[in-house]
Design an enzyme around this catalytic site. Structure first.
Site, PDB file in Angstrom:
ATOM      1  CD  GLU A 268      -2.853  -1.184   2.375  1.00 53.63           C
ATOM      2  OE1 GLU A 268      -3.995  -1.584   2.173  1.00 53.63           O
ATOM      3  OE2 GLU A 268      -2.472  -0.790   3.490  1.00 53.63           O
ATOM      4  CG  ASP A 341      -7.756  -5.510   5.002  1.00 52.24           C
ATOM      5  OD1 ASP A 341      -7.205  -5.779   6.082  1.00 52.24           O
ATOM      6  OD2 ASP A 341      -7.957  -4.352   4.620  1.00 52.24           O
ATOM      7  CD  GLU A 369      -9.864  -1.575   8.378  1.00 53.70           C
ATOM      8  OE1 GLU A 369      -9.705  -1.184   7.212  1.00 53.70           O
ATOM      9  OE2 GLU A 369      -8.959  -2.148   9.033  1.00 53.70           O
TER      10      GLU A 369
END
Length: 677
Positions: A268, A341, A369
């Protein structure tokens, strides 16, 4: 729809009100200040850790005389302890004082949960050597994916001003056996390694040490160039190696028991060894060599993926398997539980077991998240257990991820397990009173991954709220089913990553970020079209199934044998495909979403009936969050069913509550914040 946005923004912007029962005591709600007298606590020595153990007993233990004893011959317990009833005395024995402290918290837990305290004969040996929280805290006080306010670490005030919460944090962790912490975000600032910041880190390390907690840091791979002014940060550059060597000496001079580095590299956009044509092994080994003389380790993250035509779920395996056996013995590869993820449900990461000559550790996410932030009640122990109990078949039948990573099947110099923390400066630490249970569950499973979700929830409810069975049983039912309920109203049957971009709070299955990274778009993952739904990872698709050991690759490769809770993870399934219960895929999808909504409403009713058993402050807080969760569940159901219906062209079954929203209105909702990690 406006309500959802209002609630969401309220809980981001308004700090928790301070109540008499504000949740700040966590599960450590022991009888206050009326423990046994000092002469009933027998021990030798005067050690800071031992003194904490004695203080906890003097304040809270209401049982018989107790003896705390160290015994160097108990090295085989790896930091564990024994608790034995000897005549009219309890004897806690451990190799080191930290083991005695853990033993003291164990007997206080037994007392708090009203367990039998007679004829004890307990031996405890932790599943993992290193049981570590990863904080994604930034130097400016923000927390990436943090939903409980700002960071506990007040970097501007340290090292001179010490918050009392630092010691409270250490105590809470020690009480569940967590013995390590990474203080800062894996998207690390090079400034973390500046001399002034290392003095701040030292102040925290000094507070945590008596509680048996070692400090680690996330480091930025470009630090030699950014901080040291070097030409580059190439791991094979001698000047770069010297910079890291000097930095290691500086750290260990200040903090002799410093644990080591956590590294996110070439993922990322983060810098890494591949920037210089080097491998992950080159980068990790360079750091491992400078830490080795001090006993430090490198935890190198396998969460790597780059813009590629390859299925994102395959990338960690593709990058790391060719490097198997090339890492130093003080490097451990930190692997997220699933290959994409931290999704509400993923197939387990195929990298587990595939690295035959390299130590592996699990990385879980405690912070929610992808689970409705601190607005949704989701007990994560079942998710943690699902991963740890998954059989990889890498070393034959029974090669569970737990047994591969804990040293049972592959003896290792050290073993470790980690999770991304959900802790912030909110009074109740985690933003939602029930989110405390996920911090607790991770600690308990890191200590003993054979514990059941039911046992952990039972302990936590009794310690946090009440031991009244009329409260415990229904609330335990909520907790134990909550993860599955959330999967149902968000992404059932193996759907994944259909969240709104950036913040990941709400649904956005229509998201198609044309011109951007395809693998950041929900449409990349669900592949909905007129024929059907789901990501084909069989031989006719991305062939991700080839990364699993037999018989799993055959099981997952066949639509008939794939578990239905992962069918859309591995297959593009026709809308009219008959599921095991005779319903079509479309019908099953509708009933799953509807089931999630109904169960959340049931939770609201169950909670409302339990008002009499706990304090009104926490009761009202949880009641309010359940209202938000119930509205969010409808939001998810309507958004997903209305959108997928544009492809299936099938009616929503008559006995399912009709959508209350309009698809075009739902598409207009924008809650913009945050980014990936």
């Amino acid at each position: 729809m406006q309500n959802i946005k209002t609630y969401f923004l309220l809980f981001l912007l308004i700090p928790l009100t301070i109540f008499a029962e504000d949740g700040s005591q966590l599960w450590l709600r022991f009888p206050a200040k009326n423990g046994i007298s000092a002469d009933k606590i027998i021990s030798r020595g005067n050690n800071p850790t031992l003194n904490i153990a004695k203080k906890e007993l003097a304040n809270h233990w209401q049982g018989q005389e107790i003896e705390l004893r160290t015994d160097k011959s108990l090295k085989n317990l790896k930091g564990g302890y024994t608790i034995k009833s000897v005549q009219n005395r309890l004897v806690v024995t451990a190799e080191k004082e930290t083991g005695l402290l853990y033993g003291v918290y164990h007997i206080l837990r037994l007392q708090q949960t009203k367990s039998a305290l007679k004829n004890l004969n307990i031996t405890e040996k932790p599943s993992y050597d290193i049981r570590i929280l990863n904080h994604w805290d930034n130097l400016d006080g923000t927390i990436e994916r943090g939903y409980a306010g700002h960071s506990l670490w007040k970097w501007d005030d340290l090292p001179n001003t010490i918050s009392p919460r630092y010691e409270e944090y250490a105590r809470a962790n020690a009480s569940i056996g967590i013995n390590a912490t990474v203080l800062n975000n894996v998207n690390a600032s090079p400034n973390m390694l500046r001399k002034d910041y290392l003095q701040k880190v030292k102040a925290l390390a000094d507070i945590f040490r008596p509680y048996g907690i070692k400090v680690y840091l996330s480091v930025n791979f470009s630090s030699p160039k950014v901080l040291g002014g070097l030409e580059n940060s190439d791991p094979l550059n001698k000047d770069v190696q010297k910079w890291w060597k000097d930095k290691a000496r500086e750290i260990y001079t200040a903090i002799p028991d410093f644990g080591g580095f956590l590294v996110k590299a070439n993922s990322e956009g983060q810098p890494g060894p591949q920037d210089y044509g080097r491998t992950h092994a080159d980068g990790a080994n360079m750091m491992a060599d400078v830490l080795k003389p001090y006993g430090g380790i490198v935890m190198w993250r396998a969460f790597v993926y780059s813009p590629s035509k390859e299925d994102r779920a395959k990338q960690a395996y593709l990058e790391f398997v060719p490097l198997d056996g090339k890492f130093r013995d003080n490097v451990i590869i930190q692997i997220k539980n699933g290959p994409v993820d931290f999704q509400p449900r993923e197939a387990f990461n195929p990298l587990f077991g595939a690295l035959k000559k390299t130590p592996e550790m699990v990385e879980f996410q405690i912070t929610q998240e992808y689970f409705g932030f601190s607005n949704h009640l989701v007990f994560l122990a079942p998710l943690f257990k699902e991963t740890l109990d998954s059989d990889t078949y890498s070393d034959g039948k029974g090669s569970t991820i737990g047994k591969i990573t804990d040293g049972t099947l592959r003896p290792a110099i050290f073993t470790a397990i980690s999770a991304v923390a959900n802790i912030g400066e909110d009074k109740n630490w985690t933003g939602h009173h029930f989110a405390q249970a996920n911090w607790y569950a991770f600690g308990r499973l890191a200590w003993n991954h054979d514990l059941s979700s039911e046992q952990i929830s039972d302990e936590w409810i009794k310690m946090t709220f009440t031991d009244n069975e009329k409260f415990i049983n229904p609330v335990k039912e909520i907790m134990l089913s909550s993860r599955e309920t959330t999967v149902d109203y968000m992404m059932p049957l193996g759907l994944h990553h259909i969240f709104a971009s950036g913040h990941h709070y709400g649904p956005e299955p229509w998201g198609d970020y044309k011109g951007g990274r395809p693998d950041w778009s929900p449409v990349y993952y669900h592949q909905a079209n007129a024929e059907g739904l789901g990501f084909d990872r069989t031989k006719t698709g991305s062939n991700a199934i080839s990364q699993y050991f037999p018989p799993l690759r055959e099981v997952y490769g066949n639509i008939k044998t794939t578990p239905e809770n992962l069918i859309l993870w591995f297959h593009h399934v026709p809308w009219k495909y008959k599921m095991k219960d005779g319903k079509t895929l479309w019908e099953k999808l509708c009933y799953k979403y509807d089931s999630g909504v109904r169960k959340i409403r049931d939770y609201q009713k169950i909670w409302d009936k339990n008002k009499a058993y706990i304090d009104s402050e926490r009761f009202i807080d949880v009641q309010y969050k359940l209202k938000i969760q119930s509205e969010d569940a409808v939001w998810w159901k309507d958004a997903c069913l209305l959108y997928f219906q544009t492809f299936s062209k099938q009616p929503i079954p008559a006995d399912i509550e009709k959508p209350v929203h309009n698809l075009e209105d739902l598409k207009k909702i924008k809650l913009n914040m945050g980014h990936h990690n």
